[in-house]
Design an enzyme around this catalytic site. Structure first.
Site, PDB file in Angstrom:
ATOM      1  N   CYS A  34       0.862  -1.180   0.000  1.00 46.46           N
ATOM      2  CA  CYS A  34       0.000   0.000   0.000  1.00 46.46           C
ATOM      3  C   CYS A  34       0.901   1.234   0.000  1.00 46.46           C
ATOM      4  O   CYS A  34       2.126   1.140   0.134  1.00 46.46           O
ATOM      5  CB  CYS A  34      -0.900  -0.001   1.225  1.00 46.46           C
ATOM      6  SG  CYS A  34      -0.001   0.111   2.793  1.00 46.46           S
ATOM      7  N   HIS A  63       5.390  -5.120   8.914  1.00 47.04           N
ATOM      8  CA  HIS A  63       5.325  -6.491   9.410  1.00 47.04           C
ATOM      9  C   HIS A  63       5.505  -7.495   8.272  1.00 47.04           C
ATOM     10  O   HIS A  63       4.567  -8.135   7.810  1.00 47.04           O
ATOM     11  CB  HIS A  63       3.997  -6.732  10.131  1.00 47.04           C
ATOM     12  CG  HIS A  63       3.927  -6.078  11.472  1.00 47.04           C
ATOM     13  ND1 HIS A  63       2.739  -5.761  12.099  1.00 47.04           N
ATOM     14  CD2 HIS A  63       4.915  -5.670  12.320  1.00 47.04           C
ATOM     15  CE1 HIS A  63       3.004  -5.195  13.267  1.00 47.04           C
ATOM     16  NE2 HIS A  63       4.309  -5.133  13.413  1.00 47.04           N
ATOM     17  N   HIS A  96       3.763   1.979  11.777  1.00 52.39           N
ATOM     18  CA  HIS A  96       2.637   1.772  12.684  1.00 52.39           C
ATOM     19  C   HIS A  96       2.413   2.936  13.639  1.00 52.39           C
ATOM     20  O   HIS A  96       1.383   2.991  14.316  1.00 52.39           O
ATOM     21  CB  HIS A  96       2.861   0.487  13.488  1.00 52.39           C
ATOM     22  CG  HIS A  96       3.262  -0.663  12.630  1.00 52.39           C
ATOM     23  ND1 HIS A  96       4.571  -1.093  12.525  1.00 52.39           N
ATOM     24  CD2 HIS A  96       2.531  -1.453  11.806  1.00 52.39           C
ATOM     25  CE1 HIS A  96       4.620  -2.109  11.677  1.00 52.39           C
ATOM     26  NE2 HIS A  96       3.410  -2.339  11.227  1.00 52.39           N
ATOM     27  N   HIS A 146      -0.856  -4.590  19.618  1.00 52.83           N
ATOM     28  CA  HIS A 146      -0.403  -4.218  18.279  1.00 52.83           C
ATOM     29  C   HIS A 146       0.238  -2.833  18.343  1.00 52.83           C
ATOM     30  O   HIS A 146      -0.270  -1.928  18.996  1.00 52.83           O
ATOM     31  CB  HIS A 146      -1.579  -4.217  17.304  1.00 52.83           C
ATOM     32  CG  HIS A 146      -1.173  -4.073  15.869  1.00 52.83           C
ATOM     33  ND1 HIS A 146      -0.866  -2.857  15.308  1.00 52.83           N
ATOM     34  CD2 HIS A 146      -1.011  -4.996  14.880  1.00 52.83           C
ATOM     35  CE1 HIS A 146      -0.552  -3.029  14.037  1.00 52.83           C
ATOM     36  NE2 HIS A 146      -0.631  -4.318  13.756  1.00 52.83           N
ATOM     37  N   GLU A 148       0.373  -0.339  16.395  1.00 57.18           N
ATOM     38  CA  GLU A 148      -0.468   0.800  16.023  1.00 57.18           C
ATOM     39  C   GLU A 148      -1.415   1.183  17.154  1.00 57.18           C
ATOM     40  O   GLU A 148      -1.605   2.372  17.448  1.00 57.18           O
ATOM     41  CB  GLU A 148      -1.264   0.479  14.760  1.00 57.18           C
ATOM     42  CG  GLU A 148      -2.101   1.651  14.283  1.00 57.18           C
ATOM     43  CD  GLU A 148      -2.997   1.294  13.115  1.00 57.18           C
ATOM     44  OE1 GLU A 148      -4.092   1.884  13.031  1.00 57.18           O
ATOM     45  OE2 GLU A 148      -2.620   0.432  12.293  1.00 57.18           O
ATOM     46  N   THR A 186      -6.177   0.692  11.807  1.00 54.39           N
ATOM     47  CA  THR A 186      -6.428   0.845  10.370  1.00 54.39           C
ATOM     48  C   THR A 186      -6.460  -0.465   9.600  1.00 54.39           C
ATOM     49  O   THR A 186      -6.885  -0.488   8.444  1.00 54.39           O
ATOM     50  CB  THR A 186      -5.351   1.745   9.725  1.00 54.39           C
ATOM     51  OG1 THR A 186      -4.069   1.114   9.853  1.00 54.39           O
ATOM     52  CG2 THR A 186      -5.333   3.126  10.363  1.00 54.39           C
ATOM     53  N   CYS A 216      -8.064   1.708   6.628  1.00 55.50           N
ATOM     54  CA  CYS A 216      -7.472   2.366   5.474  1.00 55.50           C
ATOM     55  C   CYS A 216      -8.006   1.800   4.166  1.00 55.50           C
ATOM     56  O   CYS A 216      -8.509   0.671   4.102  1.00 55.50           O
ATOM     57  CB  CYS A 216      -5.947   2.291   5.541  1.00 55.50           C
ATOM     58  SG  CYS A 216      -5.217   0.822   4.811  1.00 55.50           S
ATOM     59  N   SER A 245      -1.293  -7.831  10.837  1.00 53.28           N
ATOM     60  CA  SER A 245      -2.726  -7.858  11.125  1.00 53.28           C
ATOM     61  C   SER A 245      -3.556  -7.917   9.854  1.00 53.28           C
ATOM     62  O   SER A 245      -4.491  -8.715   9.742  1.00 53.28           O
ATOM     63  CB  SER A 245      -3.114  -6.616  11.939  1.00 53.28           C
ATOM     64  OG  SER A 245      -4.512  -6.550  12.134  1.00 53.28           O
ATOM     65  N   ASN A 246      -3.218  -7.096   8.866  1.00 54.85           N
ATOM     66  CA  ASN A 246      -4.057  -7.069   7.668  1.00 54.85           C
ATOM     67  C   ASN A 246      -3.959  -8.364   6.879  1.00 54.85           C
ATOM     68  O   ASN A 246      -4.924  -8.782   6.240  1.00 54.85           O
ATOM     69  CB  ASN A 246      -3.728  -5.843   6.801  1.00 54.85           C
ATOM     70  CG  ASN A 246      -2.442  -5.988   6.025  1.00 54.85           C
ATOM     71  OD1 ASN A 246      -2.416  -6.504   4.917  1.00 54.85           O
ATOM     72  ND2 ASN A 246      -1.349  -5.509   6.600  1.00 54.85           N
TER      73      ASN A 246
END
Length: 332
Positions: A34, A63, A96, A146, A148, A186, A216, A245-246
């Protein structure tokens, strides 16, 4: 050229093989890097070019094990805290984000900081500060521990409560039900977040939404692409690290969207041949911190196993680019 057909979700299309029994790969688009990750990785690369090694980085810049290893070989040194960085040295803060206490600790050691925080994470930090100034209770939806979440909560520690899952909603306590707002990490699952929000709103009818989406654009786009192809997939392979995480959310979205199975892999060598037994259609995507070279490795491995037809499933086009931190723009 294979025909383009409607995949059943608005905006999604795919080149679908004429023979439905032929082994094929459905390749999600968009996938991978991204704008925030691209900016963060390039920040470290440019810092190394401008200043030479070592350049210290607090926590993994993103990550992904491959990215971190590559930057280490180039001279980046990853540390957990700023007290591990020699006084006066250069330190990059990861995508993050960090709490104000981290900035203060760096200043005490006279460190030269370069902040690679994703601008979309910075937006959430700004929201937290603004609502805290107005004395709101801030319900931060995210995963405990996390980076973030730690950074965002650190912007307003006396006002933020973490809501980690639907089950945590019952434990929330607020001072004034007229002054409650929710924010989020996000990189969450959009569907899971909305489920938590609805549960919170049942308890607190005047719950305010953030000024704009906190999840996001890239997280949402990658989840929509996976949803588009999941019903046709016997198996979905998500390229990404387990601490991403994503990437983990993409596995969950694939399973929830109807895929027969879904697995997270760091690279091609993680693919278990047993996963492919009896499989005709494999979906492939990657998390927002994954370089495309790792996806290509997975596609090559699948081709060796007979999955030599690759068809895109496109749900969005991404063109967003973030400016580099001012400290290293001159290095371009």
């Amino acid at each position: 050229m294979p025909p383009t057909v409607d995949m059943g979700i608005p905006g999604a299309s795919s080149s679908v093989a004429v023979n439905p029994t032929r082994k094929r790969v459905l390749l999600a688009e968009p996938r991978g890097y991204c704008a925030g990750v691209d900016r963060a990785v390039e920040t470290v690369e440019r810092a190394l070019e401008k200043h030479g090694p070592p350049v210290y980085v607090r926590h993994e810049i993103v990550h992904n094990r491959h990215v971190v290893s590559t930057l280490e070989k180039a001279g980046a040194v990853f540390v957990e805290e700023t007290d591990e960085v020699p006084e006066g040295a250069i330190v990059v803060f990861s995508a993050h984000g960090v709490a104000p206490t981290v900035h203060a600790a760096a200043a005490e050691r006279n460190l030269h900081t370069i902040d690679a925080t994703c601008p979309l994470v910075t937006k959430v930090h700004n929201e937290a500060r603004r609502f805290a100034r107005n004395d709101y209770d801030i319900l931060l939806i995210g995963h405990e521990g996390h980076e973030e979440v730690v950074g965002t909560a650190g912007e307003a520690p006396d006002h933020v409560q973490l809501v980690d899952g639907v089950a945590a909603v019952d434990n929330v306590r607020v001072r004034d039900e007229d002054k409650v707002v929710w924010l989020s990490q996000t990189t969450l699952s959009v569907d899971e977040t909305m489920e938590i929000v609805e549960r919170l709103r049942q308890r607190f009818p005047k719950l305010q939404d953030p000024p704009s989406d906190d999840i996001c654009y890239a997280t949402q786009n990658r989840q929509v692409a996976v949803k588009a192809m999941a019903p046709e997939c016997d198996l979905v392979i998500v390229v990404g690290s387990r601490n991403s995480s994503n990437s983990v959310r993409l596995v969950e979205v694939a399973l929830g969207g109807g895929a027969g199975a879904a697995h997270l892999v760091d690279w091609a060598d993680d693919i278990d041949p047993a996963w492919l037994e009896g499989v005709t259609t494999v979906g492939v995507t990657s998390g927002a911190s994954v370089p495309e070279v790792l996806v290509q490795g997975v596609l090559e491995r699948l081709a060796e196993c007979g999955f030599d037809v690759v068809q895109p499933v496109t749900t969005a086009q991404e063109t967003l680019v973030f400016a580099l931190p001012r400290e290293i723009r001159s290095a371009r």
